[in-house]
Scaffold this motif. Sequence first.
Motif, short mmCIF file in Angstrom:
data_model
loop_
_atom_site.label_atom_id
_atom_site.label_comp_id
_atom_site.label_asym_id
_atom_site.label_seq_id
_atom_site.Cartn_x
_atom_site.Cartn_y
_atom_site.Cartn_z
N ILE A 8 0.84 -1.19 0.00
CA ILE A 8 0.00 0.00 0.00
C ILE A 8 0.88 1.24 0.00
O ILE A 8 1.73 1.40 0.88
CB ILE A 8 -0.94 0.01 1.22
N ASP A 9 0.67 2.09 -0.98
CA ASP A 9 1.40 3.36 -1.08
C ASP A 9 0.69 4.39 -0.21
O ASP A 9 -0.40 4.87 -0.55
CB ASP A 9 1.43 3.82 -2.54
N GLU A 10 1.30 4.74 0.92
CA GLU A 10 0.65 5.66 1.86
C GLU A 10 0.49 7.06 1.28
O GLU A 10 -0.41 7.81 1.69
CB GLU A 10 1.44 5.72 3.17
N GLU A 11 1.34 7.44 0.33
CA GLU A 11 1.21 8.76 -0.29
C GLU A 11 -0.06 8.85 -1.13
O GLU A 11 -0.70 9.89 -1.21
CB GLU A 11 2.44 9.04 -1.18
N LYS A 12 -0.42 7.75 -1.78
CA LYS A 12 -1.62 7.73 -2.62
C LYS A 12 -2.89 7.45 -1.81
O LYS A 12 -3.98 7.83 -2.22
CB LYS A 12 -1.49 6.67 -3.71
N CYS A 13 -2.75 6.78 -0.68
CA CYS A 13 -3.91 6.40 0.13
C CYS A 13 -4.60 7.64 0.68
O CYS A 13 -3.96 8.50 1.28
CB CYS A 13 -3.47 5.49 1.28
N ASN A 14 -5.93 7.73 0.47
CA ASN A 14 -6.69 8.87 0.99
C ASN A 14 -7.45 8.54 2.26
O ASN A 14 -8.24 9.33 2.74
CB ASN A 14 -7.64 9.43 -0.08
N GLY A 15 -7.24 7.32 2.78
CA GLY A 15 -7.86 6.96 4.05
C GLY A 15 -9.33 6.64 3.98
O GLY A 15 -10.02 6.67 4.99
N CYS A 16 -9.84 6.30 2.78
CA CYS A 16 -11.28 6.05 2.65
C CYS A 16 -11.73 4.78 3.35
O CYS A 16 -12.88 4.64 3.72
CB CYS A 16 -11.67 6.01 1.17
N GLY A 17 -10.84 3.80 3.50
CA GLY A 17 -11.17 2.56 4.20
C GLY A 17 -11.93 1.53 3.38
O GLY A 17 -12.34 0.49 3.91
N ILE A 18 -12.12 1.78 2.09
CA ILE A 18 -12.86 0.84 1.24
C ILE A 18 -12.15 -0.51 1.18
O ILE A 18 -12.78 -1.57 1.19
CB ILE A 18 -13.06 1.42 -0.17
N CYS A 19 -10.82 -0.49 1.12
CA CYS A 19 -10.04 -1.73 1.02
C CYS A 19 -10.20 -2.60 2.27
O CYS A 19 -10.12 -3.82 2.19
CB CYS A 19 -8.57 -1.42 0.77
N VAL A 20 -10.43 -1.95 3.42
CA VAL A 20 -10.61 -2.71 4.66
C VAL A 20 -11.85 -3.60 4.55
O VAL A 20 -11.83 -4.76 4.95
CB VAL A 20 -10.73 -1.75 5.86
N THR A 21 -12.91 -3.04 3.99
CA THR A 21 -14.15 -3.79 3.79
C THR A 21 -13.99 -4.84 2.70
O THR A 21 -14.52 -5.95 2.81
CB THR A 21 -15.30 -2.84 3.41
N ALA A 22 -13.24 -4.51 1.65
CA ALA A 22 -13.08 -5.41 0.51
C ALA A 22 -12.22 -6.63 0.84
O ALA A 22 -12.37 -7.69 0.22
CB ALA A 22 -12.48 -4.66 -0.68
N CYS A 23 -11.33 -6.50 1.81
CA CYS A 23 -10.44 -7.61 2.18
C CYS A 23 -11.20 -8.59 3.06
O CYS A 23 -11.53 -8.30 4.21
CB CYS A 23 -9.21 -7.08 2.92
N HIS A 24 -11.49 -9.77 2.52
CA HIS A 24 -12.29 -10.77 3.24
C HIS A 24 -11.47 -11.51 4.30
O HIS A 24 -12.03 -12.28 5.09
CB HIS A 24 -12.87 -11.78 2.25
N GLU A 25 -10.16 -11.30 4.31
CA GLU A 25 -9.31 -12.01 5.26
C GLU A 25 -8.93 -11.15 6.46
O GLU A 25 -8.25 -11.62 7.37
CB GLU A 25 -8.01 -12.47 4.56
#
Length: 239
Positions: A8-25
């Motif tokens: 994960i590129d922290e510079e590009k990450c806007n903190g939306c949290g969508i990936c947290v929900t998308a990650c089933h693991e």
Amino acid sequence: MIRRVIQIDEEKCNGCGICVTACHEGAIGMVDGKARLMRDDYCDGLGDCLPNCPTGAISFIEREAAAYDEAAVKANMERKETHKADQLHSAVHRCPGQEIREFNRRGLQEEVSRETVQSQLQQWPCQIKLVPVNAPYFEDVKLLIAADCTAYAYANMHEEFMKGKITLIGCPKLDQIDYSEKLTQIIAENNIKSVTVLRMEVPCCGGLENAAVKALKNSGKFLPWQVITISIDGRILEQ
């Protein structure tokens, strides 16, 4: 062992949290307003989170990493289900913009004038996704690019920000798209005089600001522009 996991590129990450929900693991969490891979052995390397990232901050990498542990993932997900109520209030696993808060507005209604307020919306549609790129109302105008929530958080939205401007609204978290390409076309192909970006203080609103700034750069035009941030309780934080 060497295997494929996400990075994960922290510079590009806007903190939306969508990936947290998308990650089933449960491999991704939020730390200091940024998405982070929490444990290598929770990442199966399939990348369900990749297409859900609106800023392209997630990619694959081959590196030394612990083997994927399905049993550990299952146990972790079971723990999350057991403590679901607590997890809903944890900033580690939620977007900060979803934190539940209340504001004391009691008594204010009596002080507000009952005079009818005039709408300052000058065009339709106003959603970024729906507006035509070459609409006639884009000729020789000031442009307001506003996050959806600003109209509800800031009481004087119409008079103070929308008046005399063409208003475009959107939410990068709900739309899950990058607005920059369309905004670039609108700015490049029309006679836009200035751009004002109105966003909320929550991290996910950074996606709207980033898209607007990127569009301004890619348009090849040098226009006056500003970003104004509204707090969740309706105050101007930056101007």
